[in-house]
Design a protein around this motif. Sequence first.
Motif, short mmCIF file in Angstrom:
data_model
loop_
_atom_site.label_atom_id
_atom_site.label_comp_id
_atom_site.label_asym_id
_atom_site.label_seq_id
_atom_site.Cartn_x
_atom_site.Cartn_y
_atom_site.Cartn_z
N THR A 13 0.83 -1.20 0.00
CA THR A 13 0.00 0.00 0.00
C THR A 13 0.87 1.25 0.00
OG1 THR A 13 -1.76 -1.11 1.22
CG2 THR A 13 -1.73 1.29 1.30
N PRO A 14 0.66 2.16 -0.94
CA PRO A 14 1.41 3.41 -0.97
C PRO A 14 0.75 4.47 -0.08
CG PRO A 14 0.00 3.34 -2.86
CD PRO A 14 -0.25 2.05 -2.11
N LYS A 15 1.49 5.51 0.24
CA LYS A 15 0.92 6.64 0.95
C LYS A 15 0.21 7.54 -0.05
CE LYS A 15 4.32 6.62 4.70
NZ LYS A 15 5.37 7.39 5.41
N ARG A 16 -1.03 7.88 0.26
CA ARG A 16 -1.84 8.64 -0.69
C ARG A 16 -1.19 9.97 -1.06
NH1 ARG A 16 -7.28 9.08 -2.51
NH2 ARG A 16 -7.76 7.11 -1.46
N ASP A 17 -0.64 10.68 -0.08
CA ASP A 17 -0.08 11.99 -0.37
C ASP A 17 1.12 11.88 -1.32
OD1 ASP A 17 1.39 10.77 1.76
OD2 ASP A 17 2.28 12.71 2.26
N LEU A 18 1.91 10.80 -1.19
CA LEU A 18 3.04 10.62 -2.08
C LEU A 18 2.57 10.25 -3.49
CD1 LEU A 18 5.61 8.70 0.17
CD2 LEU A 18 5.54 11.14 -0.40
N VAL A 19 1.53 9.43 -3.59
CA VAL A 19 0.98 9.11 -4.91
C VAL A 19 0.48 10.38 -5.58
CG1 VAL A 19 -0.81 7.87 -6.15
CG2 VAL A 19 0.37 6.75 -4.28
N GLU A 20 -0.25 11.18 -4.85
CA GLU A 20 -0.81 12.41 -5.44
C GLU A 20 0.29 13.37 -5.88
OE1 GLU A 20 -3.44 13.66 -2.36
OE2 GLU A 20 -5.11 12.42 -3.08
N PHE B 228 -4.63 3.13 -4.66
CA PHE B 228 -4.32 3.75 -3.38
C PHE B 228 -4.27 2.74 -2.23
CE2 PHE B 228 -5.84 7.71 -5.47
CZ PHE B 228 -4.69 8.46 -5.27
N GLY B 229 -4.52 1.49 -2.53
CA GLY B 229 -4.32 0.46 -1.53
C GLY B 229 -5.48 0.31 -0.56
N GLY B 230 -5.13 -0.20 0.63
CA GLY B 230 -6.14 -0.45 1.63
C GLY B 230 -6.50 -1.91 1.75
N GLY B 231 -5.61 -2.80 1.29
CA GLY B 231 -5.89 -4.23 1.34
C GLY B 231 -5.47 -4.85 2.66
N ILE C 273 2.22 1.30 -18.25
CA ILE C 273 1.80 1.01 -16.88
C ILE C 273 2.93 1.36 -15.93
CG2 ILE C 273 1.01 -0.80 -15.30
CD1 ILE C 273 0.15 -2.36 -17.89
N ILE C 274 2.63 2.13 -14.89
CA ILE C 274 3.63 2.51 -13.90
C ILE C 274 3.13 2.16 -12.50
CG2 ILE C 274 2.81 4.91 -13.77
CD1 ILE C 274 5.76 5.73 -13.33
N CYS C 275 4.01 1.63 -11.68
CA CYS C 275 3.65 1.23 -10.32
C CYS C 275 3.86 2.39 -9.35
CB CYS C 275 4.49 0.04 -9.89
SG CYS C 275 4.29 -1.42 -10.94
N ALA D 16 5.12 7.03 -6.28
CA ALA D 16 5.29 7.50 -4.91
C ALA D 16 6.75 7.44 -4.46
CB ALA D 16 4.43 6.67 -3.96
N ALA D 17 7.49 6.49 -4.99
CA ALA D 17 8.87 6.30 -4.55
C ALA D 17 9.84 7.32 -5.13
CB ALA D 17 9.33 4.89 -4.91
N ASP D 18 9.56 7.83 -6.33
CA ASP D 18 10.55 8.67 -7.02
C ASP D 18 9.97 9.98 -7.58
OD1 ASP D 18 12.92 6.66 -7.06
OD2 ASP D 18 11.22 5.52 -7.80
N PHE D 19 8.87 9.88 -8.32
CA PHE D 19 8.30 11.11 -8.87
C PHE D 19 7.81 12.05 -7.78
CE2 PHE D 19 8.27 8.73 -12.83
CZ PHE D 19 8.61 9.71 -13.75
N ALA D 20 7.53 11.51 -6.60
CA ALA D 20 7.10 12.35 -5.48
C ALA D 20 8.26 13.05 -4.78
CB ALA D 20 6.33 11.49 -4.47
N ARG D 21 9.51 12.62 -5.09
CA ARG D 21 10.68 13.23 -4.46
C ARG D 21 11.26 14.34 -5.33
NH1 ARG D 21 15.19 10.44 -4.38
NH2 ARG D 21 14.62 8.78 -5.84
#
Length: 316
Positions: free
Chosen positions: A28-35, A55-58, A85-87, A141-146
């Motif tokens: 599950t990713p962090k929503r704010d980082l995904v956005e 956005f996860g939640g599983g 497709i991007i993760c 979330a891991a890179d484009f958010a940084r």
Amino acid sequence: MTQVVRNFLRPRPLRAGATLGVISPASTPKRDLVERGLAELEAAGYQIKLGRYAFGGGPLYYAGTLAERLEDLHAAFADDTIDGIICTRGGWGSAELLAHLDADLIRANPKAFIGYSDHTSLHTWLQNEIGLMSFYAPMVAADFARDGGVDRSSWKNTFEGASEWTLDAGDGLRILQPGVAEGNLLGGCISILTAGLGTPYAPQLGESILFLEDIGTKPYQWDRMLLHLRYSSRLEDVRGIVFGDMAQCVPQEEQDLLERAILHGLRGFPGPVAIGLRSGHVDGANRTLPLGASVRLDLTNSRNPSLSFLEPAVSV
């Protein structure tokens, strides 16, 4: 020297205006980082289409149940409006999907699949089952958010179809063992690759240039996993090896121990060996690597070691 390559299927380009399907096959990713990452991709000119469970939640740490994550992945491949497709992030969970993937669906709808770390298992499956070139590359979330999390040059060269381009000492490459070799670039996160050994989803490395990286992995663990690859005969035909920058594995004062452990784990390996390529788990700008592309690893010049891509990574 004769170039030995496998002919991988190249997906279509991802230029400005292309639509990216965003999915979370693992944790599950962090929503704010995904956005934040999505905003960066949109600023770069991409259209976005979110997977239902992006956005996860599983359950546990997963972004969804097995069925939900599988649904998002299959839907992204089947959707004609999605170009690539991007993760969102890695973590753990991609390997659960392997036994349930629809090879006929994916083969009929080849497109760029982008991710790293845990997604190494999906890259390996795409190579083994479909013969599809895929991309060890920045995630949402891991890179484009940084800030400064994405190396724009290698991303552009890869996804816009540059015919030839090179990573060199400026991208972190250093020589551990000199030489020159050619082959298809394969590999990924070493802990995921070795976990697949002894299963139907083990990597088929052949006469490749092997890229290996990881996070939080100590020198003795690198030594152990390299021995595992050797004992499984996976390195017998490998032409050359490139390791990641290792800053996410050991502090600077342990770098020499790590390099000696790697060379010990590779003792007897005849090909060129480099270290330091800033791709995957990195603090700074993450380099994009097209897995399956024909490359040349030239470690004959200590001042300018290089990894050159000899063909476009996308259809042009």
